[in-house]
Design a protein around this motif. Sequence first.
Motif, short mmCIF file in Angstrom:
data_model
loop_
_atom_site.label_atom_id
_atom_site.label_comp_id
_atom_site.label_asym_id
_atom_site.label_seq_id
_atom_site.Cartn_x
_atom_site.Cartn_y
_atom_site.Cartn_z
N GLY A 107 -39.00 41.72 20.64
CA GLY A 107 -37.76 42.47 20.40
C GLY A 107 -37.98 43.86 19.83
O GLY A 107 -37.04 44.63 19.68
N HIS A 108 -39.24 44.21 19.55
CA HIS A 108 -39.54 45.52 18.95
C HIS A 108 -40.06 46.48 20.01
O HIS A 108 -40.68 46.06 20.98
N ARG A 109 -39.79 47.73 19.86
CA ARG A 109 -40.37 48.71 20.78
C ARG A 109 -40.68 50.02 20.05
O ARG A 109 -40.02 50.36 19.06
N TYR A 110 -41.68 50.71 20.50
CA TYR A 110 -41.99 52.04 19.98
C TYR A 110 -42.66 52.84 21.08
O TYR A 110 -43.03 52.28 22.12
N MET A 111 -42.83 54.11 20.80
CA MET A 111 -43.43 54.95 21.83
C MET A 111 -44.65 55.68 21.30
O MET A 111 -44.65 56.17 20.16
N HIS A 112 -45.70 55.71 22.09
CA HIS A 112 -46.80 56.65 21.84
C HIS A 112 -46.55 57.82 22.78
O HIS A 112 -46.80 57.75 23.98
N ALA A 113 -45.96 58.86 22.20
CA ALA A 113 -45.57 60.03 22.99
C ALA A 113 -46.67 61.09 22.91
O ALA A 113 -47.39 61.17 21.92
N PHE A 114 -46.78 61.90 23.96
CA PHE A 114 -47.71 63.02 23.92
C PHE A 114 -47.09 64.15 23.09
O PHE A 114 -45.86 64.27 23.02
N GLY A 115 -47.96 64.96 22.51
CA GLY A 115 -47.46 66.13 21.79
C GLY A 115 -47.21 65.83 20.33
O GLY A 115 -47.48 64.73 19.84
N PRO A 116 -46.67 66.81 19.61
CA PRO A 116 -46.55 66.68 18.16
C PRO A 116 -45.49 65.68 17.72
O PRO A 116 -44.57 65.36 18.46
N VAL A 117 -45.65 65.20 16.49
CA VAL A 117 -44.66 64.34 15.85
C VAL A 117 -43.94 65.20 14.83
O VAL A 117 -44.58 65.83 13.98
N GLY A 118 -42.61 65.22 14.89
CA GLY A 118 -41.88 66.06 13.93
C GLY A 118 -41.92 67.50 14.36
O GLY A 118 -42.53 67.86 15.37
N ASP A 146 -45.47 71.12 10.39
CA ASP A 146 -46.06 70.60 9.17
C ASP A 146 -45.74 71.61 8.07
O ASP A 146 -45.46 72.78 8.35
N LEU A 147 -45.73 71.14 6.82
CA LEU A 147 -45.51 72.09 5.72
C LEU A 147 -46.85 72.33 5.05
O LEU A 147 -47.42 71.42 4.44
N GLY A 148 -47.36 73.55 5.19
CA GLY A 148 -48.67 73.84 4.63
C GLY A 148 -49.69 72.90 5.26
O GLY A 148 -49.76 72.76 6.47
N LEU A 149 -50.46 72.21 4.40
CA LEU A 149 -51.52 71.35 4.89
C LEU A 149 -51.02 69.93 5.14
O LEU A 149 -51.76 69.09 5.62
N VAL A 150 -49.79 69.66 4.80
CA VAL A 150 -49.31 68.28 4.88
C VAL A 150 -48.53 68.08 6.17
O VAL A 150 -47.60 68.83 6.48
N GLN A 151 -48.92 67.02 6.89
CA GLN A 151 -48.27 66.80 8.19
C GLN A 151 -46.87 66.22 8.02
O GLN A 151 -46.58 65.53 7.04
N PHE A 152 -46.03 66.49 9.02
CA PHE A 152 -44.63 66.09 8.97
C PHE A 152 -44.44 64.62 8.62
O PHE A 152 -43.58 64.24 7.82
N TYR A 186 -37.92 61.62 15.59
CA TYR A 186 -38.38 62.97 15.20
C TYR A 186 -39.52 63.45 16.10
O TYR A 186 -40.22 64.39 15.79
N THR A 187 -39.73 62.72 17.21
CA THR A 187 -40.84 63.05 18.12
C THR A 187 -40.22 63.49 19.44
O THR A 187 -39.56 62.69 20.12
N PHE A 188 -40.42 64.75 19.79
CA PHE A 188 -39.61 65.30 20.86
C PHE A 188 -39.76 64.55 22.18
O PHE A 188 -38.77 64.26 22.85
N ASN A 189 -41.01 64.25 22.57
CA ASN A 189 -41.18 63.55 23.85
C ASN A 189 -40.51 62.18 23.86
O ASN A 189 -40.04 61.71 24.90
N THR A 190 -40.44 61.54 22.70
CA THR A 190 -39.77 60.24 22.64
C THR A 190 -38.27 60.42 22.83
O THR A 190 -37.62 59.68 23.59
N VAL A 191 -37.72 61.41 22.17
CA VAL A 191 -36.28 61.66 22.29
C VAL A 191 -35.93 61.98 23.75
O VAL A 191 -34.97 61.45 24.31
N ALA A 192 -36.75 62.83 24.38
CA ALA A 192 -36.49 63.19 25.79
C ALA A 192 -36.66 61.97 26.70
O ALA A 192 -35.88 61.79 27.65
N SER A 193 -37.64 61.13 26.40
CA SER A 193 -37.87 59.92 27.23
C SER A 193 -36.68 59.00 27.19
O SER A 193 -36.29 58.41 28.20
#
Length: 501
Positions: A91-102, A105-111, A130-137
Motif C-alpha cells: 500500500g506504500h509508494r514513493y518515487m526515485h526521481a531524477f534531478g534535485p530534491v527540494g 540548499d541553504l549554504g552547505l546544508v541540503q534541502f 518537494y521533488t520537481f520530477n515527482t510532482v510532474a510525474s
Amino acid sequence: MSESAIQRVVIVGGGTAGWMTAATLSKLFPRGLELILIESDEIGTVGVGEATIPQIRLFNATLGLDENDFIRKTQGSFKLGIEFVDWTRLGHRYMHAFGPVGGRDLGLVQFYQYWLKLKQQGKAGELGDYTFNTVASRLNRFMRPINKPNSPLSQIYYAFHFDASLYARYLRGLSEARGVQRLEGKITDTVLRPDDGFIQSVRLNDGREVTGDLFIDCSGFRGLLIEQALKTGYDDWSDWLPCNRALAVPCSSVSPFTPYTRSTARTAGWQWRIPLQHRIGNGYVYCSDYISDDEATATLLANLDGKALAEPRPLRFVTGMRKRFWNKNCVAIGLSSGFLEPLESTSIHFIQSSIAKLVAFFPTRAFSEVDIAEYNRQVQFEFERARDFILLHYKANERDDSPFWIRCREHGVPDTLAHKIDLFKSHGRIFRDQEELFTEVSWIQVLLGQNVIPKGWHPMVDLLDQRELEQFVGGIQGVMQRAAEVMPDHAAFIQQHCRAP
Ligand code: FAD
C-alpha cells in the motif's frame, strides 16, 4: 600511425552493447581503425533493456543524435524517474526521481535536512511533494528544461524508455554508415595465441576466420570470449541479491501515458512497467526458491494494464560480475561483463560507462598491464556500489507477508552498504564516494522512501527559527506544483515533437 597502434577491433555481438560500442568507436575513430561486428541471427539478442537513466543523454550527445528522431525511431518515451510501489510495505509508494530534491540548499546544508526536521514535527508532506520530477510525474507532464533561472522548469532531468530491438537497429544504421563492417554468422571457435594466450581470431560456422588486435566481447550472458575462451571467472552475488529469473511480456498501451518506470514489489520479487509509444513493456524479476515459474507467469499476466501481446518470455541470470572485465586483448562490455537486475536501470548505463573508459584507456598493441588493472578497478568499483544501491531497496523493507521479503530484510549486506545506512540513520548524512554512479539525492530518496528515518538532522538546520523553516520548506511545495501545472502532457509532448510526420 605508430607501429604498435590497434588497427582492427572485432566486436562480438550485435545487441545493445555491441551496437553502442560500434557506434561510439566509429564516431570517435573516423579513420585508422577497422571495425568489424559479428552477430548471429540464429542466437538473437536478449531483447529486453528498455529503461535508462539520464546519463544516456551524454551518450546521445557524443554520437550527435537528434533526440526527437531517436525517440521517433525507437518508439520511445521520456522518463522522469522510477516509482516504487509496495516495496516498503503493502500500500506504500514513493518515487526515485531524477534531478534535485527540494528547491535550493541553504549554504552547505541540503534541502532535505530542513524537510527532515519539519517532517518529524508532523508539519511536512512526503519528500516527493518537494521533488520537481515527482510532482510532474504525478500529473503525467513532460517537457525539456528551459532557461528560466530559479524556476524548477530549468531543472528537469530526464532519461528515456525505448524498444530495445529498434534501438539496436537505429545504432546499427549509424554504425554501418560510418564504415562498421557487419558479419552475420555464428562463432564456433576462439583461437588463442600459443605464446601468451591472447585472442588471435574467431571462427564462424561457415569456416570464415576473423583476426583482430582488440576483441570486444558483447556476446551477452554467455561471455563467449571473456569466459568461454579466457576462463576469467565470475563473482556470484546471488546470496545478496537472490532473484535469478525474469519473465518479460509486452501489453497494449493504456492512458495516461506515464513519463516514468514503475516497479511493483510482488511476493517473490518485483514487476517492471515501461511505457513505450506502441506498447508497454512488463516483466517479473523473481527468485525461483520462493515461487514457481507457473505462479510467476500467472502473477505477471494478472497484473498487466493492457492486453498481453505475446507469451511471457523466460530469462535466467546469475547476479554478479566478471572477475576481470578486461583480460589480455579482450574487453567484456554488456551482459558478458556481469549482471545486476534492472531495478535502477543500470545495465545500459554500464555499457556506456565501459565504452567511455575503454576510450580513455584505449590501448596500443603493447597492452599496458597497469592501464588494464586501473580499468578493471574502476569498473569493479562502479558495479559494487550500484549493487549496494539496489540491495538497499531489498534490505530496508517492512513487509511481513512473504518469506522472500523477510529473508531480504534479515540477510546481511556488504560493509560498504551497512556503513552508509548507519551514517544516514545517525543524522541523515550521506556522501557520494569517488565516482559512484548514484549521487546523494538518489540515496536519500530511496533511504527515506524505504522508511529509513534518521534520528536527527544537521545541527545547522536549527539556525532557522520555526517560522522561517516553515516558510522555506512550505514555499517550495507551492512553487513545484505551479511549475508542473504549466508543463504539457507527456503524450501531447511526444505527439508534437516525436511522432512521424
Ligand atoms: P545480448 O542482447 O544478449 O546480445 C548478445 C549478442 O551476441 C547477440 O547479437 C548474439 O547474436 C551475439 N552472439 C552471442 N553468441 C554468439 C556467437 N556464438 N556467434 C555470434 N554472435 C553471438 N538494462 C537497462 O539498462 N534497463 C533495463 O530496463 C533493463 N532491463 C532488463 C531486464 C532483464 C530481465 C534483463 C535480463 C536485462 C535487462 N537489462 C536492462 C539489461 C540489458 O538488456 C542489457 O544490458 C542489454 O540488452 C545489453 O545486452 P548485450 O548486448 O550485452 O547482450
